[in-house]
Design an enzyme around this catalytic site. Structure first.
Site, PDB file in Angstrom:
ATOM      1  N   ASP A  63       2.871  -6.969  -6.212  1.00  0.00           N
ATOM      2  CA  ASP A  63       2.489  -6.514  -4.789  1.00  0.00           C
ATOM      3  C   ASP A  63       3.557  -7.286  -3.475  1.00  0.00           C
ATOM      4  O   ASP A  63       3.051  -7.913  -3.476  1.00  0.00           O
ATOM      5  CB  ASP A  63       0.931  -6.783  -5.153  1.00  0.00           C
ATOM      6  CG  ASP A  63      -0.038  -5.766  -3.723  1.00  0.00           C
ATOM      7  OD1 ASP A  63       0.810  -5.018  -3.114  1.00  0.00           O
ATOM      8  OD2 ASP A  63      -1.412  -6.172  -3.163  1.00  0.00           O
TER       9      ASP A  63
ATOM     10  N   ASP B  77       6.196   0.213  -0.639  1.00  0.00           N
ATOM     11  CA  ASP B  77       5.754  -0.236  -1.791  1.00  0.00           C
ATOM     12  C   ASP B  77       5.568  -0.130  -2.586  1.00  0.00           C
ATOM     13  O   ASP B  77       5.891   0.851  -3.862  1.00  0.00           O
ATOM     14  CB  ASP B  77       3.653   0.213  -1.620  1.00  0.00           C
ATOM     15  CG  ASP B  77       3.018  -1.124  -1.840  1.00  0.00           C
ATOM     16  OD1 ASP B  77       3.012  -1.820  -2.218  1.00  0.00           O
ATOM     17  OD2 ASP B  77       1.544   0.039  -2.482  1.00  0.00           O
TER      18      ASP B  77
END
Ligand code: NAG
Ligand code: NAG
Ligand code: NAG
Length: 445
Positions: free
Chosen positions: A115, A324
């Site tokens: 992440d 991301d």
């Protein structure tokens, strides 16, 4: 100096947990990332639909984290909106790429979500576990490891958690934490330190991680999460490495994607670079995000009439665009998405079709979706143009006879997703404060 020697210096300077690396790898570390849908064997339209559902929940989570609670869903969802929201209750995971490492002594294999949008490293923990979601591998148990150590509330690593994640209270000697991702995933436990094994032979001691004994969400065959964000508790910060890179294999491929940590992360001199933008608010979770400055979008030969402010961070730290690893389809602020969709529709000149079954909003009907001709598409970042190849922005459902734009509309912020990063080697240079990228065949790196 080798990058990991630098790390010791850095962590001393920053008063961070001093991570000791016993086998000093000169060339850094290479890890393999697998796609969360590979193990389930999801392919074709099902893979697209799952990715769209996850994208909507993920952007919602990122937004929820940046201010208002996620229940005030500011994400405008197209066709599949209701479906995505309903799904969230039963299948809350937004896991996209999984990284394979090991924890403890002896090392226990650990599959964790990678992440780039958060910092904390955590795993489900049998200490004992009060609430753990099912995971395919055995639970990590501190009692079964010779290298587990508790952390006190006074340590810099515990203090790095900050309010509201830290739950330190006077009589409690340990460092309790609670962390919520805004997408239905959360973890509750104590911060501790452990030895982690990266790759086959890189052993890292004293890494601060969350030993989660009450975890919600379920994370698609993973046992926890590895944060790669900009804050002090992320894996990159704790290792003190100044660079990492990844290269995502194509969205519909099942090949693993490489992740390089430290000096093994490098691009050719032809790579383009654009600066990371700091969030002016200094707000807790936002400071973990990797913001970029997107200045415009070209379709064909036309620079689209989009007010550049649409992609900019406000002085309050709202909006902006981040890159991301956990969002599949790029989410564009609605005002920009609409302009892009119109420009594509005007150039593709095929009848519009519903993409509700895929969770995508701009689709064209065609007997042979793979043959649909699309215009050139370029994202203009500050100092670096990113040209998206057809396969990086067109999703096909041959069964339904549609070719769709692999991007979604959002309200509140924009996110550059992993589909648009496919077959691109992307390097985060934390020292220089730039993101660099170049086209690559990720399966062959
Ligand atoms: C988890 O992994 C198992 C086998 O490793 C696989 O059968 C299952 O479908 C996977 N589940 C998901 C949600 O990917
Ligand atoms: C860590 O703290 C817990 C709770 O205070 C305690 O039960 C446990 O024995 C400690 N573990 C170690 C290795 O010190
Ligand atoms: C993946 O997508 C590309 C581009 O749309 C296509 O050419 C290729 O056949 C697809 N591969 C698989 C395994 O579906």
């Amino acid at each position: 100096m080798a990058p990991f020697e630098v790390s010791i210096l850095l962590c001393l300077l920053l008063l961070l947990p001093c991570v000791a690396i016993s086998s000093t790898p000169n060339r850094g570390v290479r890890l393999e990332l697998t796609h969360a849908d590979d193990r389930g064997g999801y392919a074709g339209a099902e893979r697209v639909r799952r990715a769209a559902d996850r994208t909507h929940r993920r952007v919602n989570g990122l937004l929820g984290a940046v201010g208002k609670p996620s229940s005030t869903a500011r994400l405008r969802i197209d066709g599949a909106g209701a479906g995505a929201a309903a799904m969230a209750a039963v299948h809350a995971s937004t896991a996209t790429y999984l990284v394979h490492i090991a924890i403890g002594t002896p090392p226990l294999p650990l599959t964790a979500v990678l992440d780039t949008g958060s910092d904390l490293i955590w795993t489900q923990c049998d200490a004992p576990c009060r609430r753990c979601f099912p995971q395919p591998s055995p639970l990590y148990a501190p009692a079964g490891s010779a290298t587990y150590a508790n952390v006190s509330c006074r340590t810099p690593m515990c203090q790095a958690l900050q309010s509201p994640w830290s739950r330190c209270s006077a009589p409690d000697p340990g460092c309790p934490y609670y962390f919520s991702y805004g997408d239905g995933t959360s973890t509750d436990g104590v911060l501790a330190t452990e030895t982690f094994t990266l790759g086959s032979d890189t052993i890292v001691r004293g890494v601060a991680f969350g030993c989660g004994t009450e975890n919600l969400g379920g994370t698609d065959n993973s046992s926890g999460l590895v944060g790669m964000g900009r804050g002090p508790l992320s894996l990159v910060s704790q290792l003190g490495i100044t660079r990492f890179s990844y290269c995502f294999t194509p969205f519909n491929a099942t090949a693993a994607s490489p992740l390089f940590l430290g000096s093994s992360a490098s691009l050719s001199s032809a790579a383009k670079s654009t600066p990371f933008v700091p969030n002016p608010s200094g707000a807790l979770r936002k400071s973990s995000y990797y913001y970029l400055s997107l200045e415009g979008i070209t379709v064909g030969d036309t620079l689209l009439p989009i007010d550049p402010a649409v992609f900019q961070l406000t002085p309050m730290g709202d909006g902006g665009l981040i890159i991301d690893s956990g969002t599949t389809f790029t989410a564009l602020e609605e005002r920009a998405f609409v302009v892009l969709a119109r420009a594509l529709a005007a150039r593709v000149r095929l009848p519009l079709a519903s993409g509700a079954h895929l969770g995508l909003s701009l689709c064209f009907g065609a007997a042979a979706p793979e043959a649909v001709d699309v215009p050139r598409l370029v994202f203009h970042f500050d100092g670096a143009d990113m040209e998206l190849r057809r396969e990086s922005y067109v999703v096909e459902d041959r069964g339904a006879g549609v070719a769709c734009l692999g991007m979604v509309s959002a309200r509140g912020m924009s996110v550059l997703g992993s589909m648009q990063q496919q077959n691109m080697h992307v390097l985060y240079d934390l020292d220089k404060g730039v993101l660099s990228f170049e086209p690559a065949k990720c399966g062959e790196l």
